[in-house]
Design a protein around this motif. Structure first.
Motif, PDB file in Angstrom:
ATOM      1  N   LEU A  85       0.978  -1.193   0.181  1.00 59.15           N
ATOM      2  CA  LEU A  85       0.012  -0.119  -0.128  1.00 59.15           C
ATOM      3  C   LEU A  85       0.972   1.255  -0.095  1.00 59.15           C
ATOM      4  CD1 LEU A  85      -2.706  -0.849   2.799  1.00 59.15           C
ATOM      5  CD2 LEU A  85      -2.994  -0.440   0.170  1.00 59.15           C
ATOM      6  N   GLN A  86       0.321   2.394  -0.646  1.00 58.93           N
ATOM      7  CA  GLN A  86       1.114   3.592  -0.571  1.00 58.93           C
ATOM      8  C   GLN A  86       0.367   4.512   0.082  1.00 58.93           C
ATOM      9  OE1 GLN A  86       2.199   5.064  -4.623  1.00 58.93           O
ATOM     10  NE2 GLN A  86       1.993   3.123  -5.328  1.00 58.93           N
ATOM     11  N   ARG A  88      -0.725   7.900   1.731  1.00 57.88           N
ATOM     12  CA  ARG A  88      -0.612   9.272   1.361  1.00 57.88           C
ATOM     13  C   ARG A  88      -1.621  10.043   2.447  1.00 57.88           C
ATOM     14  NH1 ARG A  88       0.262   9.030  -5.102  1.00 57.88           N
ATOM     15  NH2 ARG A  88       2.253   7.980  -5.018  1.00 57.88           N
ATOM     16  N   VAL A 117      -5.129   6.209   0.144  1.00 56.61           N
ATOM     17  CA  VAL A 117      -3.905   5.056  -0.025  1.00 56.61           C
ATOM     18  C   VAL A 117      -4.099   4.836  -1.412  1.00 56.61           C
ATOM     19  CG1 VAL A 117      -3.769   4.116   2.305  1.00 56.61           C
ATOM     20  CG2 VAL A 117      -5.336   3.320   0.559  1.00 56.61           C
ATOM     21  N   ILE A 118      -2.987   4.011  -2.075  1.00 55.76           N
ATOM     22  CA  ILE A 118      -2.923   3.656  -3.508  1.00 55.76           C
ATOM     23  C   ILE A 118      -2.778   2.233  -3.503  1.00 55.76           C
ATOM     24  CG2 ILE A 118      -2.024   3.892  -5.657  1.00 55.76           C
ATOM     25  CD1 ILE A 118      -3.201   6.356  -5.000  1.00 55.76           C
ATOM     26  N   LYS A 119      -3.352   1.494  -4.150  1.00 57.96           N
ATOM     27  CA  LYS A 119      -3.495  -0.027  -4.198  1.00 57.96           C
ATOM     28  C   LYS A 119      -3.842  -0.334  -5.704  1.00 57.96           C
ATOM     29  CE  LYS A 119      -3.375  -4.204  -3.385  1.00 57.96           C
ATOM     30  NZ  LYS A 119      -4.165  -4.941  -2.470  1.00 57.96           N
ATOM     31  N   ARG A 123      -6.850   4.978  -6.434  1.00 57.07           N
ATOM     32  CA  ARG A 123      -6.683   5.964  -5.153  1.00 57.07           C
ATOM     33  C   ARG A 123      -8.045   5.257  -4.364  1.00 57.07           C
ATOM     34  NH1 ARG A 123      -6.040  12.391  -4.356  1.00 57.07           N
ATOM     35  NH2 ARG A 123      -7.452  12.618  -2.690  1.00 57.07           N
ATOM     36  N   ARG A 223       0.808   6.563  10.618  1.00 57.43           N
ATOM     37  CA  ARG A 223       1.557   6.114   9.446  1.00 57.43           C
ATOM     38  C   ARG A 223       3.150   5.833   9.819  1.00 57.43           C
ATOM     39  NH1 ARG A 223       3.850   4.081   6.336  1.00 57.43           N
ATOM     40  NH2 ARG A 223       4.414   4.593   4.361  1.00 57.43           N
ATOM     41  N   PRO A 228       7.563   1.201   6.599  1.00 60.63           N
ATOM     42  CA  PRO A 228       7.480   0.636   5.121  1.00 60.63           C
ATOM     43  C   PRO A 228       6.624  -0.480   5.157  1.00 60.63           C
ATOM     44  CG  PRO A 228       9.736   0.844   5.974  1.00 60.63           C
ATOM     45  CD  PRO A 228       8.873   1.075   7.255  1.00 60.63           C
ATOM     46  N   THR A 229       5.658  -0.461   4.004  1.00 65.47           N
ATOM     47  CA  THR A 229       4.497  -1.397   3.943  1.00 65.47           C
ATOM     48  C   THR A 229       4.677  -2.755   3.391  1.00 65.47           C
ATOM     49  OG1 THR A 229       3.673  -0.278   2.074  1.00 65.47           O
ATOM     50  CG2 THR A 229       3.011   0.491   4.023  1.00 65.47           C
TER      51      THR A 229
END
Length: 297
Positions: A85-86, A88, A117-119, A123, A223, A228-229
């Motif tokens: 996952l990103q 943000r 988040v970005i997956k 978005r 966060r 780191p994810t």
């Protein structure tokens, strides 16, 4: 000539107004989706965790679904290789409505916040987060004392939830999985026994811009605690854990139990009754390879 100019002008004006209307409709799409997803959460329906409106009486997919949540997680494995996952999320968020719904403590972000988040290139905007007592997901059959769910929605109507299990720090457990800022900057605010909305329907505004003493929600502390994810989450496809138990939810359950001060835990438990759905069967879900763990009912 005047007549022709007027007609031409009106034609241009009509086109301009149509364009503005379309732009307005597109800009409002995110807000519409937010409203729909909040309703899907079941907060406006009539349900409980016992008696005539308890889980055994929940309707529809809650009884017949084959991709239901939560599940019991056995083993240190994710369901399938998945891109990390990103995150943000905003460092701090103001004007957060913190409501006691009677079934949970729910913090709803303002529509103008950009936390997401970005997956897989999609978005998902963070809409709200809320607590369950005890945790709904289990590790090796054991509940955490609490679980916090961060609910995200995409512009296409998809849902993604990040779940984190919480346990009390009794002094006998290592804090290497945690950072002091998580509980000093995040849980201390949301679990303050003085300011918690104690009765059903009570609410407060966190980070009230009209009150210089009102503290905002510090998502950055969460966060940083996650770090780191890559390989940090059990990822699977499941459902909402309250009616209407909508399926297709992308779940990411943090692999580590996070320890918080006992006083914070007790403050929430004194307000929230039992608000956890039982774990659900795995049913050999085919959308992703079956992992080394399964589900128990």
């Amino acid at each position: 000539m005047m007549h022709k100019i007027s007609v031409g002008f009106l034609a241009v004006l009509a086109i301009s107004l149509a364009s503005l209307a379309q732009a307005h409709e597109e800009n409002c799409l995110a807000d519409v989706i937010r409203t729909i997803q909040l309703r899907k959460r079941g907060d406006e329906g009539s349900f409980s965790y016992n008696g005539a409106t308890g889980p055994e009486e929940w309707p529809g997919l809650c009884q017949t679904g084959q991709q239901q949540s939560p599940i019991n997680i056995v083993g240190d494995s994710i369901l399938a290789p998945t891109p990390p996952l990103q995150f943000r999320w905003s460092e701090v968020v103001y004007n957060v409505t913190y409501l006691n719904t009677g079934e949970t403590l729910k913090a709803t972000l303002p529509p103008n916040d950009q936390s997401h988040v970005i997956k897989n290139g999609i978005r998902y905007d963070l809409i709200q987060f809320h607590f369950h007592n005890p945790s709904e997901h289990r590790f090796e059959g054991f509940n955490g004392a609490l679980e916090v769910h961060f609910v995200h929605a995409s512009a296409q109507g998809g849902l993604l939830v990040v779940g984190i299990l919480l346990d009390p720090n009794t002094g006998s457990k290592s804090l290497t999985r945690n950072t002091p800022s998580f509980y000093s900057e995040f849980t201390d605010l949301l679990m303050d026994p003085v300011t918690l909305p104690k009765e059903k329907g009570d609410s407060i505004v966190l980070g009230d811009l009209g009150d210089p003493e009102s503290s905002p929600v510090k998502l950055g502390a969460v966060r940083r605690m996650i770090g780191p994810t890559a390989n940090k989450f059990h990822a699977y496809t499941g459902s909402l854990t309250t009616p209407p138990c909508t399926e297709g939810v992308r779940w990411h359950v943090f692999k580590s139990i996070v320890y918080i001060p006992v006083k914070s835990l007790f403050a929430v438990q004194r307000i929230l009754p039992h608000t956890a759905r039982d774990t659900q069967p795995w049913y050999g879900r085919l959308d992703e390879p079956e992992p080394t763990f399964g589900g128990t009912k």
